[in-house]
Design a protein around this motif. Structure first.
Motif, PDB file in Angstrom:
ATOM      1  N   PHE A 187      33.073  54.698  38.157  1.00 38.87           N
ATOM      2  CA  PHE A 187      34.709  54.034  38.320  1.00 38.87           C
ATOM      3  C   PHE A 187      35.756  55.299  38.894  1.00 38.87           C
TER       4      PHE A 187
ATOM      5  N   ASP B 153      35.065  44.617  45.360  1.00 36.67           N
ATOM      6  CA  ASP B 153      35.724  45.282  43.756  1.00 36.67           C
ATOM      7  C   ASP B 153      36.193  46.002  44.787  1.00 36.67           C
ATOM      8  N   GLY B 154      37.930  46.263  44.063  1.00 33.59           N
ATOM      9  CA  GLY B 154      39.414  46.652  44.869  1.00 33.59           C
ATOM     10  C   GLY B 154      40.500  45.395  44.697  1.00 33.59           C
TER      11      GLY B 154
ATOM     12  N   MET C 142      42.223  48.449  29.024  1.00 35.29           N
ATOM     13  CA  MET C 142      41.061  48.384  29.070  1.00 35.29           C
ATOM     14  C   MET C 142      39.844  48.236  28.949  1.00 35.29           C
TER      15      MET C 142
ATOM     16  N   PHE D 199      29.974  41.747  44.168  1.00 35.51           N
ATOM     17  CA  PHE D 199      31.047  41.071  44.190  1.00 35.51           C
ATOM     18  C   PHE D 199      31.930  42.425  44.669  1.00 35.51           C
TER      19      PHE D 199
ATOM     20  N   THR E 296      44.713  52.862  31.006  1.00 37.44           N
ATOM     21  CA  THR E 296      43.169  52.388  31.692  1.00 37.44           C
ATOM     22  C   THR E 296      42.473  52.325  29.697  1.00 37.44           C
TER      23      THR E 296
ATOM     24  N   SER F 138      25.640  46.786  32.482  1.00 40.09           N
ATOM     25  CA  SER F 138      26.271  47.963  33.046  1.00 40.09           C
ATOM     26  C   SER F 138      25.912  48.965  32.605  1.00 40.09           C
TER      27      SER F 138
ATOM     28  N   GLN G 190      34.617  56.981  35.124  1.00 36.39           N
ATOM     29  CA  GLN G 190      32.875  56.476  34.218  1.00 36.39           C
ATOM     30  C   GLN G 190      32.100  56.169  35.780  1.00 36.39           C
TER      31      GLN G 190
ATOM     32  N   HIS H 232      35.261  40.039  33.100  1.00 38.57           N
ATOM     33  CA  HIS H 232      36.197  41.028  33.269  1.00 38.57           C
ATOM     34  C   HIS H 232      37.511  41.218  33.812  1.00 38.57           C
TER      35      HIS H 232
ATOM     36  N   ARG I 204      42.363  51.145  41.347  1.00 38.98           N
ATOM     37  CA  ARG I 204      41.162  52.236  41.039  1.00 38.98           C
ATOM     38  C   ARG I 204      39.995  52.240  42.329  1.00 38.98           C
TER      39      ARG I 204
HETATM   40  C1  HEM Z   1      38.616  43.786  38.360  1.00 36.60           C
HETATM   41  C2  HEM Z   1      34.101  45.211  39.859  1.00 36.60           C
HETATM   42  C3  HEM Z   1      34.827  48.733  35.727  1.00 36.60           C
HETATM   43  C4  HEM Z   1      39.157  47.798  35.611  1.00 36.60           C
HETATM   44  C5  HEM Z   1      37.138  43.994  38.693  1.00 36.60           C
HETATM   45  C6  HEM Z   1      36.847  43.386  39.691  1.00 36.60           C
HETATM   46  C7  HEM Z   1      35.694  43.312  39.938  1.00 36.60           C
HETATM   47  C8  HEM Z   1      35.408  44.896  39.096  1.00 36.60           C
HETATM   48  C9  HEM Z   1      33.911  42.621  41.318  1.00 36.60           C
HETATM   49  C10 HEM Z   1      37.284  41.959  40.829  1.00 36.60           C
HETATM   50  C11 HEM Z   1      37.775  42.301  42.014  1.00 36.60           C
HETATM   51  C12 HEM Z   1      39.216  42.995  41.926  1.00 36.60           C
HETATM   52  O1  HEM Z   1      39.928  42.888  41.921  1.00 36.60           O
HETATM   53  O2  HEM Z   1      39.011  44.691  41.858  1.00 36.60           O
HETATM   54  C13 HEM Z   1      33.590  45.860  38.494  1.00 36.60           C
HETATM   55  C14 HEM Z   1      32.432  47.433  37.933  1.00 36.60           C
HETATM   56  C15 HEM Z   1      32.692  48.187  36.931  1.00 36.60           C
HETATM   57  C16 HEM Z   1      33.619  47.888  36.860  1.00 36.60           C
HETATM   58  C17 HEM Z   1      31.275  46.974  39.243  1.00 36.60           C
HETATM   59  C18 HEM Z   1      31.669  49.005  36.365  1.00 36.60           C
HETATM   60  C19 HEM Z   1      30.561  49.063  36.584  1.00 36.60           C
HETATM   61  C20 HEM Z   1      36.434  48.768  34.849  1.00 36.60           C
HETATM   62  C21 HEM Z   1      36.576  49.079  34.522  1.00 36.60           C
HETATM   63  C22 HEM Z   1      38.260  49.081  34.330  1.00 36.60           C
HETATM   64  C23 HEM Z   1      38.428  47.888  35.058  1.00 36.60           C
HETATM   65  C24 HEM Z   1      36.193  50.521  33.175  1.00 36.60           C
HETATM   66  C25 HEM Z   1      38.830  49.534  33.590  1.00 36.60           C
HETATM   67  C26 HEM Z   1      39.573  50.870  32.617  1.00 36.60           C
HETATM   68  C27 HEM Z   1      39.583  46.463  36.232  1.00 36.60           C
HETATM   69  C28 HEM Z   1      40.698  46.341  36.917  1.00 36.60           C
HETATM   70  C29 HEM Z   1      40.410  44.524  37.624  1.00 36.60           C
HETATM   71  C30 HEM Z   1      39.520  44.729  37.889  1.00 36.60           C
HETATM   72  C31 HEM Z   1      42.263  46.350  36.396  1.00 36.60           C
HETATM   73  C32 HEM Z   1      41.473  44.012  37.937  1.00 36.60           C
HETATM   74  C33 HEM Z   1      41.901  43.256  36.874  1.00 36.60           C
HETATM   75  C34 HEM Z   1      43.647  41.302  37.424  1.00 36.60           C
HETATM   76  O3  HEM Z   1      42.301  40.653  38.870  1.00 36.60           O
HETATM   77  O4  HEM Z   1      44.259  42.399  37.757  1.00 36.60           O
HETATM   78  N1  HEM Z   1      36.114  44.571  39.056  1.00 36.60           N
HETATM   79  N2  HEM Z   1      34.497  46.988  38.103  1.00 36.60           N
HETATM   80  N3  HEM Z   1      36.613  47.933  35.930  1.00 36.60           N
HETATM   81  N4  HEM Z   1      38.519  45.921  37.092  1.00 36.60           N
HETATM   82 FE1  HEM Z   1      37.212  45.788  37.177  1.00 36.60          FE
END
Ligand code: HEM
Length: 322
Positions: free
Chosen positions: A264, A156-157, A277, A154, A274, A297, A188, A229, A247
């Motif tokens: 992360f 990411d970001g 979350m 996916f 955070t 994960s 992490q 997520h 991120r």
């Molecule tokens: C959204 C992957 C861990 C916070 C996302 C998205 C992906 C992703 C693919 C959707 C696209 C994006 O908006 O970036 C992952 C993976 C992780 C991980 C692979 C670890 C295995 C975390 C952790 C946190 C986090 C530990 C916070 C403590 C967020 C936030 C969003 C997000 C804030 C955006 C939510 C929104 O749409 O407003 N993540 N993430 N992620 N992730 Fe993660």
């Protein structure tokens, strides 16, 4: 700390808004006991801007940057009476099925560049200077994977804040004036279980993340039951205000060792955002319905740091050296 776009030389320290890079090193260290080790570390931190220039100037297009952040225990050793309001060690979270562990870390460096060799060279010289005053806790070299995808496939970001919103979400402001311009950093290291993940259908993977895999288009939030997520990581307070973090996650791995991971890293103005979350991911919302991303994960490290604004950092390290 957030650039004004007028920087003549695109190499910098403490620049949280440095652009997404092709390469990064996430380096976590512990500092040896005693005042001597502390003073040695302070001396190196004092000269960090010069070291960034020494390496970064060799290719300005490489855009080398480094953020230095201090853990709660190290902050206490600096014997300053003032601390960032929310700074404390990482609080482990024990969910019914998954745990977010706390692991050691006094000093953290987030080194970014367009070239892997710039990150490598900077880290090499930095560790050389720090010598026996520090010990390695964790070292991860991350890379950009195609169109900023994680190893689960996916993008990411995407939902990161942009432009002026970056400063508002990541930098401490008037609520803690002594530390304005600084940022809380939570890191992490996750390792993925690739085979079970590959066994899911594309639709199941998309439901877990909350976006379409190819187009990256957001899926609607679930009205009830299991949340994605993306939904669990969205924090809205009682006033209806959404709180973002920045991120700068990076994939890393060694296929020959069966290692596939996501590092992360989240920068935030308020540590509680955070933390919230993480609680929603590991404990679930509603409780018991944890983030299904965690079924594929596993978090192996967890640490909290504070990245001070440049003037705060230099006052801190100079006080120790005298
Ligand atoms: C959204 C992957 C861990 C916070 C996302 C998205 C992906 C992703 C693919 C959707 C696209 C994006 O908006 O970036 C992952 C993976 C992780 C991980 C692979 C670890 C295995 C975390 C952790 C946190 C986090 C530990 C916070 C403590 C967020 C936030 C969003 C997000 C804030 C955006 C939510 C929104 O749409 O407003 N993540 N993430 N992620 N992730 Fe993660």
């Amino acid at each position: 700390m957030v650039g004004n776009g007028w920087d003549r030389v695109p190499i910098d320290s403490q620049s949280i808004d440095a652009p997404l890079s092709r390469a990064a090193v996430f380096l976590t260290l512990t500092v040896g006991e005693g005042r001597e080790a502390l003073q040695a570390v302070a001396g190196v931190l004092d000269g960090l801007d010069d070291l960034i220039k020494t390496v970064g100037f060799r290719d300005l297009n490489g855009r080398l940057s480094c953020i230095t952040a201090l853990g709660s225990g190290l902050w206490d050793r600096f014997q300053t009476s003032k601390r960032p309001q929310e700074l404390r060690p990482f609080v482990p979270i024990e969910g019914a099925k998954h745990t977010a562990p706390a692991t050691p870390g006094d000093l953290f460096f987030h080194i970014r560049a367009e070239r892997e060799d710039l990150c490598f060279e900077f880290e090499r010289l930095l560790l050389d200077q720090l010598g026996s005053s520090v010990a390695l806790a964790d070292e991860v070299a991350g890379f950009r994977y195609f169109d900023s995808r994680d190893l689960l496939g996916f993008v990411d970001g995407t939902a990161n804040p942009t432009g002026h919103d970056i400063g508002a979400s990541t930098l401490v402001g008037s609520e803690d004036p002594e530390f304005a311009g600084g940022s809380y950093v939570v890191v992490q290291k996750y390792l993925h279980q690739m085979q079970p993940w590959a066994g899911l259908s594309k639709g199941e993977q998309e439901q877990i993340i909350g976006r379409e895999i190819v187009s990256n288009v957001e899926l609607p939030d679930a009205a009830s039951g299991q949340k994605s997520h993306k939904t669990l990581a969205t924090i809205v307070d009682d006033d209806g205000t959404e709180h973002d973090i920045l991120r700068d996650n990076m994939p890393f791995g060694r296929p020959g060792h069966g290692e596939y991971g996501t590092y992360f890293i989240g920068y935030s103005r308020h540590l509680w955002v955070t933390q919230k979350m993480l609680e929603r991911m590991f404990l679930g919302d509603p409780p018991g319905m944890h983030d299904r991303l965690l079924d594929f994960s596993t978090a192996h490290t967890g640490a909290v740091f504070f990245a001070p604004a440049p003037r705060t950092l230099s006052a801190l390290v100079q006080a120790v050296q005298t």
